[in-house]
Write an enzyme that holds these catalytic residues in place. Structure first.
Site, PDB file in Angstrom:
ATOM      1  N   ARG A 119      -3.078  -0.499   5.630  1.00  0.00           N
ATOM      2  CA  ARG A 119      -3.734  -1.587   4.899  1.00  0.00           C
ATOM      3  C   ARG A 119      -2.858  -2.803   4.648  1.00  0.00           C
ATOM      4  O   ARG A 119      -3.287  -3.941   4.883  1.00  0.00           O
ATOM      5  CB  ARG A 119      -4.280  -1.081   3.550  1.00  0.00           C
ATOM      6  CG  ARG A 119      -5.403  -0.078   3.712  1.00  0.00           C
ATOM      7  CD  ARG A 119      -5.670   0.653   2.420  1.00  0.00           C
ATOM      8  NE  ARG A 119      -4.534   1.494   2.053  1.00  0.00           N
ATOM      9  CZ  ARG A 119      -4.385   2.130   0.912  1.00  0.00           C
ATOM     10  NH1 ARG A 119      -5.335   2.017  -0.009  1.00  0.00           N
ATOM     11  NH2 ARG A 119      -3.346   2.880   0.673  1.00  0.00           N
ATOM     12  N   CYS A 176       0.861  -1.190   0.000  1.00  0.00           N
ATOM     13  CA  CYS A 176       0.000   0.000   0.000  1.00  0.00           C
ATOM     14  C   CYS A 176       0.897   1.240   0.000  1.00  0.00           C
ATOM     15  O   CYS A 176       2.121   1.116  -0.140  1.00  0.00           O
ATOM     16  CB  CYS A 176      -0.978  -0.009   1.175  1.00  0.00           C
ATOM     17  SG  CYS A 176      -0.204   0.046   2.807  1.00  0.00           S
ATOM     18  N   ASP A 214      -8.411   3.754   1.906  1.00  0.00           N
ATOM     19  CA  ASP A 214      -7.296   4.020   2.813  1.00  0.00           C
ATOM     20  C   ASP A 214      -7.811   4.655   4.107  1.00  0.00           C
ATOM     21  O   ASP A 214      -8.265   5.801   4.111  1.00  0.00           O
ATOM     22  CB  ASP A 214      -6.309   4.972   2.126  1.00  0.00           C
ATOM     23  CG  ASP A 214      -5.000   5.062   2.894  1.00  0.00           C
ATOM     24  OD1 ASP A 214      -4.963   4.669   4.080  1.00  0.00           O
ATOM     25  OD2 ASP A 214      -4.016   5.521   2.295  1.00  0.00           O
TER      26      ASP A 214
END
Ligand code: 4NP
Length: 153
Positions: A14, A8, A124
């Protein structure tokens, strides 16, 4: 052995969530010896920093520890080391392709591509603040990814 790198932007929200959720999932299937799993960032923004408290809290509630993990940026060399390079959203995969210089072996994908929600992004939580939603999406993606991996074992 199947080698997986989750990726990510910052490697604090994440991709560590996916890394530690997936590690726990394979352990529950007694398949830990069959996998090598890591996560990384596409930026140097958070390099060396620990997992975000929002992600840590979600993992802890599921009985999963991510102690000791610190963010690192992915490198071109990771393409040779891993079988799957899995991004969390389109911005990630665009950056991954820039870092890698291409994907001749078709190793790059997005986590939700393994589900029926092909092409969708994992939001996100650094921006949304919604770690619950991200956790549910990562969980769905990891469970579908495991099914894909089982076909390769
Ligand atoms: P992640 O979230 O990509 O899921 O780890 C982010 C963490 C940090 C930043 C951006 C996204 N940042 O800009 O520092």
């Amino acid at each position: 052995m199947i080698k997986i790198l989750f990726i990510c932007l910052g490697n604090i929200c994440r991709s560590p969530l996916a890394e530690f959720y997936f590690k726990d999932l394979v352990a529950k299937h007694n398949l830990s010896a069959e996998f090598y799993i890591e996560s990384a960032a596409t930026s140097y923004e958070e390099t060396g920093n620990p997992v975000h408290p929002g992600t840590r809290k979600k993992l802890a509630a599921a009985g999963i520890s991510c102690a000791g993990k610190t963010a690192r940026c992915m490198e071109r060399e990771d393409y040779r080391k891993f079988d799957y390079l899995i991004g969390m959203d389109s911005m990630t995969t665009v950056s991954m392709m820039r870092i890698l210089g291409g994907d001749p072996k078709g190793k790059v994908s997005k986590l939700l591509d393994f589900t029926e929600r092909t092409g969708q992004d994992i939001a996100d939580p650094w921006y949304t603040g919604n770690f619950d939603r991200t956790y549910e999406d990562v969980k769905e993606g990891c469970e579908a990814l495991l099914q894909d991996c089982l076909l390769r074992l």
